[in-house]
Design an enzyme around this catalytic site. Structure first.
Site, PDB file in Angstrom:
ATOM      1  N   GLU A  68       4.083   9.431  12.789  1.00  0.00           N
ATOM      2  CA  GLU A  68       3.796  10.085  11.507  1.00  0.00           C
ATOM      3  C   GLU A  68       4.495   9.260  10.447  1.00  0.00           C
ATOM      4  O   GLU A  68       5.713   9.342  10.289  1.00  0.00           O
ATOM      5  CB  GLU A  68       4.368  11.509  11.490  1.00  0.00           C
TER       6      GLU A  68
ATOM      7  N   CYS B 223       5.835  12.885   2.597  1.00  0.00           N
ATOM      8  CA  CYS B 223       4.885  11.871   3.085  1.00  0.00           C
ATOM      9  C   CYS B 223       3.491  12.126   2.532  1.00  0.00           C
ATOM     10  O   CYS B 223       2.750  11.207   2.234  1.00  0.00           O
ATOM     11  CB  CYS B 223       4.877  11.853   4.603  1.00  0.00           C
TER      12      CYS B 223
HETATM   13  P1  NAD Z   1      13.136   5.827   8.055  1.00  0.00           P
HETATM   14  O1  NAD Z   1      12.036   5.258   8.830  1.00  0.00           O
HETATM   15  O2  NAD Z   1      14.140   4.909   7.459  1.00  0.00           O
HETATM   16  O3  NAD Z   1      13.987   6.854   8.951  1.00  0.00           O
HETATM   17  C1  NAD Z   1      13.382   7.844   9.717  1.00  0.00           C
HETATM   18  C2  NAD Z   1      14.221   8.095  10.962  1.00  0.00           C
HETATM   19  O4  NAD Z   1      14.275   6.901  11.727  1.00  0.00           O
HETATM   20  C3  NAD Z   1      15.679   8.476  10.668  1.00  0.00           C
HETATM   21  O5  NAD Z   1      16.094   9.435  11.618  1.00  0.00           O
HETATM   22  C4  NAD Z   1      16.409   7.180  10.897  1.00  0.00           C
HETATM   23  O6  NAD Z   1      17.748   7.378  11.276  1.00  0.00           O
HETATM   24  C5  NAD Z   1      15.613   6.580  12.032  1.00  0.00           C
HETATM   25  N1  NAD Z   1      15.741   5.131  12.160  1.00  0.00           N
HETATM   26  C6  NAD Z   1      16.055   4.204  11.209  1.00  0.00           C
HETATM   27  N2  NAD Z   1      16.093   2.967  11.745  1.00  0.00           N
HETATM   28  C7  NAD Z   1      15.778   3.096  13.052  1.00  0.00           C
HETATM   29  C8  NAD Z   1      15.619   2.173  14.124  1.00  0.00           C
HETATM   30  N3  NAD Z   1      15.814   0.867  13.957  1.00  0.00           N
HETATM   31  N4  NAD Z   1      15.245   2.661  15.332  1.00  0.00           N
HETATM   32  C9  NAD Z   1      15.022   3.977  15.513  1.00  0.00           C
HETATM   33  N5  NAD Z   1      15.174   4.908  14.534  1.00  0.00           N
HETATM   34  C10 NAD Z   1      15.548   4.464  13.322  1.00  0.00           C
HETATM   35  O7  NAD Z   1      12.423   6.721   7.003  1.00  0.00           O
HETATM   36  P2  NAD Z   1      13.082   7.547   5.830  1.00  0.00           P
HETATM   37  O8  NAD Z   1      13.437   6.632   4.722  1.00  0.00           O
HETATM   38  O9  NAD Z   1      14.152   8.393   6.374  1.00  0.00           O
HETATM   39  O10 NAD Z   1      11.837   8.495   5.433  1.00  0.00           O
HETATM   40  C11 NAD Z   1      10.904   8.085   4.535  1.00  0.00           C
HETATM   41  C12 NAD Z   1       9.609   7.674   5.179  1.00  0.00           C
HETATM   42  O11 NAD Z   1       9.150   8.625   6.132  1.00  0.00           O
HETATM   43  C13 NAD Z   1       8.495   7.565   4.173  1.00  0.00           C
HETATM   44  O12 NAD Z   1       7.726   6.410   4.397  1.00  0.00           O
HETATM   45  C14 NAD Z   1       7.659   8.819   4.410  1.00  0.00           C
HETATM   46  O13 NAD Z   1       6.363   8.758   3.950  1.00  0.00           O
HETATM   47  C15 NAD Z   1       7.792   8.961   5.873  1.00  0.00           C
HETATM   48  N6  NAD Z   1       7.509  10.344   6.301  1.00  0.00           N
HETATM   49  C16 NAD Z   1       6.360  10.610   6.998  1.00  0.00           C
HETATM   50  C17 NAD Z   1       6.041  11.899   7.373  1.00  0.00           C
HETATM   51  C18 NAD Z   1       4.782  12.234   8.130  1.00  0.00           C
HETATM   52  O14 NAD Z   1       4.721  13.274   8.761  1.00  0.00           O
HETATM   53  N7  NAD Z   1       3.755  11.410   8.105  1.00  0.00           N
HETATM   54  C19 NAD Z   1       6.896  12.917   7.042  1.00  0.00           C
HETATM   55  C20 NAD Z   1       8.057  12.618   6.326  1.00  0.00           C
HETATM   56  C21 NAD Z   1       8.354  11.314   5.975  1.00  0.00           C
END
Ligand code: NAD
Length: 479
Positions: free
Chosen positions: A248, A282
């Site tokens: 997602e 998102c």
């Molecule tokens: P992010 O990808 O930086 O972080 C999301 C999660 O991934 C966090 O728990 C983070 O700790 C973890 N993470 C970070 N680096 C990682 C790695 N190398 N390996 C594994 N896990 C890791 O995203 P964000 O900045 O926290 O959130 C924003 C993004 O999420 C936006 O692009 C938004 O659109 C998207 N989002 C999508 C949905 C959906 O359902 N489609 C919902 C909410 C947010």
């Protein structure tokens, strides 16, 4: 301070390293709590706990009983609603009224999947006369879940409830920026009677705990919600053992307004779709596509509402709160500065409340327009309260612009013309299309997920269970 925010084997533990991370209140920029900085060691312990729980007892628990555990959690979330809402508001910066909605939706996820847990069935398939073939759905075993900071409670609840209903045990890695409501939700779930080892939780940094979870050889399936870039890393880690994923990811969703739309009904929803959670959603409706002959009147109505919005601390409960972090604020301000440099007209800006706490991460919701297709505001996800108005001439152009980004998560279509409603909905490449409404208030029952760069697989609704189970075909020759 000994932050006991890691849940393994039903016990609340500090990080094995003893290290902690500070939790910052986005409304004033100050530390207000600490969490354990879990690493690969803590992930390994949590995965072992989840595996023992799955093999030892959870895989033998019938759906109806799994459902009863979930129903009790739903009830208990409602009992603790105000406490959870205050925590979520403080942790994420969202206004209290939005956090209250999140709590309601979180309870609904547990309620919905409580009812679904004993309705996961396969099918009987026609084959040769002397055979009977059945295909049964089975849980994966141990699932890993990585969620972002924007809706910790909603996303934690939706992924947790669905995977437990499907019969899996799990390890959850919430985001380091905001996860206190998830820790509290896990405590509530255990107190409500959930067998303690089926739900395991490790707080920590993405590149440490998150990466270790995605890479762990004993995780059978990974559900990831977050940015497309990190989604790619998670898939690469899972691919090394050919484990499946649900992704997602982000969005740049269009709100498409035709000249025949009910503008009075549309505009408050359009404004909410980009200012809710300060645009850090998102499915935020971040592009406002308007039929050219209605452009001025629709923009005028949006400007009027934007200028009435008030931005302030989460607990002041105004229209819009701060962004999650200093990093996010800097990122969004970078978009605003570039828009000014590119000469994109800023049509409206919301106002800050008086006496904003100095250290908070506030950015005023801003409306830009007309935004040319070539500008980054028309294609890149800002993940902040920034709306880009874009005119279009006819239906075909609306669909073309609607599809003209790398993303494909959701879309809103505003028109009274029934044929056009369906033509446009079918023409858009995205996972959900809302006609004359948007967002469905959480949409617990409605399959949700993306196309293109927004990801694949689906969460929410009964469909999520298809993605959290695997299919086994049994061929019986009865002669
Ligand atoms: P992010 O990808 O930086 O972080 C999301 C999660 O991934 C966090 O728990 C983070 O700790 C973890 N993470 C970070 N680096 C990682 C790695 N190398 N390996 C594994 N896990 C890791 O995203 P964000 O900045 O926290 O959130 C924003 C993004 O999420 C936006 O692009 C938004 O659109 C998207 N989002 C999508 C949905 C959906 O359902 N489609 C919902 C909410 C947010």
């Amino acid at each position: 301070m000994n932050a006991l925010t890691i849940l393994s084997d039903g016990k609340w533990l500090p990080a094995s390293s003893g290290e902690t991370l500070e939790m910052i209140d986005p409304s004033d920029g100050r530390e207000f709590a600490r969490i354990a900085r879990g690493t690969a060691v803590d992930i390994a312990r949590a995965v072992n706990s989840a595996r023992r729980a799955f093999e030892g007892h959870w895989s033998k628990v019938p759906g109806v009983e799994r459902g009863r555990f979930l129903a009790k959690i739903a009830e208990s979330i409602r009992v603790h609603a105000e406490e959870l809402a205050s925590l979520e508001a403080r942790d994420t910066g969202k206004p209290l009224k939005q956090a209250r909605v999140d709590v309601t939706v979180a309870a609904r996820y547990f309620e919905f999947y409580a009812g679904a847990a004993d309705k996961i069935h396969g099918e009987a398939l026609p084959f040769l006369p002397e055979y009977q073939v059945i295909a049964i759905r089975e849980p994966y075993g141990v699932t890993g879940h990585i969620i972002p900071w924007n809706y910790p409670l909603q996303m934690g609840a939706r992924t947790m409830a669905a995977t437990l209903a499907a019969g899996n045990t799990l390890v959850l890695k919430p985001a380091e920026e905001a996860c206190l409501s998830i820790v509290r939700l896990a405590e509530i779930a255990l107190a409500a009677g959930l067998p303690p080892d089926v739900l395991n939780l490790v707080t920590g940094l993405g590149e440490e705990a998150g990466a270790a979870l995605a890479a762990h050889p004993d995780i059978d399936h990974v559900s990831f919600t977050g940015s497309p870039e990190v989604g790619t890393l998670v898939q690469q880690a899972a691919a090394k053992r050919n484990a499946g994923c649900t992704m997602e990811l982000g969005g740049k969703s269009p709100q498409i307004v035709f000249a025949d739309a009910d503008v009075d009904a549309a505009v408050p929803i359009i404004v909410n779709a980009i200012t809710q959670n300060a645009g850090q959603t998102c499915s935020a409706g971040s592009r406002l596509l308007i039929e050219r002959r209605a452009y001025d009147s629709v923009v005028g109505a949006v400007v009027e509402l934007f200028t009435k919005l008030r931005v302030g601390p989460a607990l002041a409960d105004l229209d819009c709160g701060p962004l999650i972090s200093a990093t996010q604020k800097k990122r969004v301000e970078g978009f605003l500065a570039k828009a000014a440099e590119d000469g994109i007209p800023a049509l409206a800006r919301a106002a800050f409340a008086n006496d904003l706490p100095a250290g908070g991460f506030y950015v005023a919701p801003t409306l830009y327009g007309p935004v040319p297709q070539s500008n980054r505001l028309a294609s890149e996800e800002v993940f902040g309260p920034v709306l880009s108005a874009i005119p279009f001439t006819d239906e075909a152009e609306a669909i073309r612009i609607g599809n003209a980004t790398a993303y494909g998560l959701t879309a809103g279509v505003w028109t009274e013309n029934g044929g056009r409603q369906l033509r446009v909905a079918k023409g858009l490449k995205c996972g959900q299309v809302f006609i004359n409404n948007y967002g469905a208030g959480g949409g617990v029952e409605l399959p949700f997920g993306g196309m293109k760069r927004s990801g694949y697989g689906r969460e929410k609704g009964m469909e999520a269970l298809q993605h959290l189970t695997t299919l086994k075909t049994i061929v019986v020759k009865h002669g």
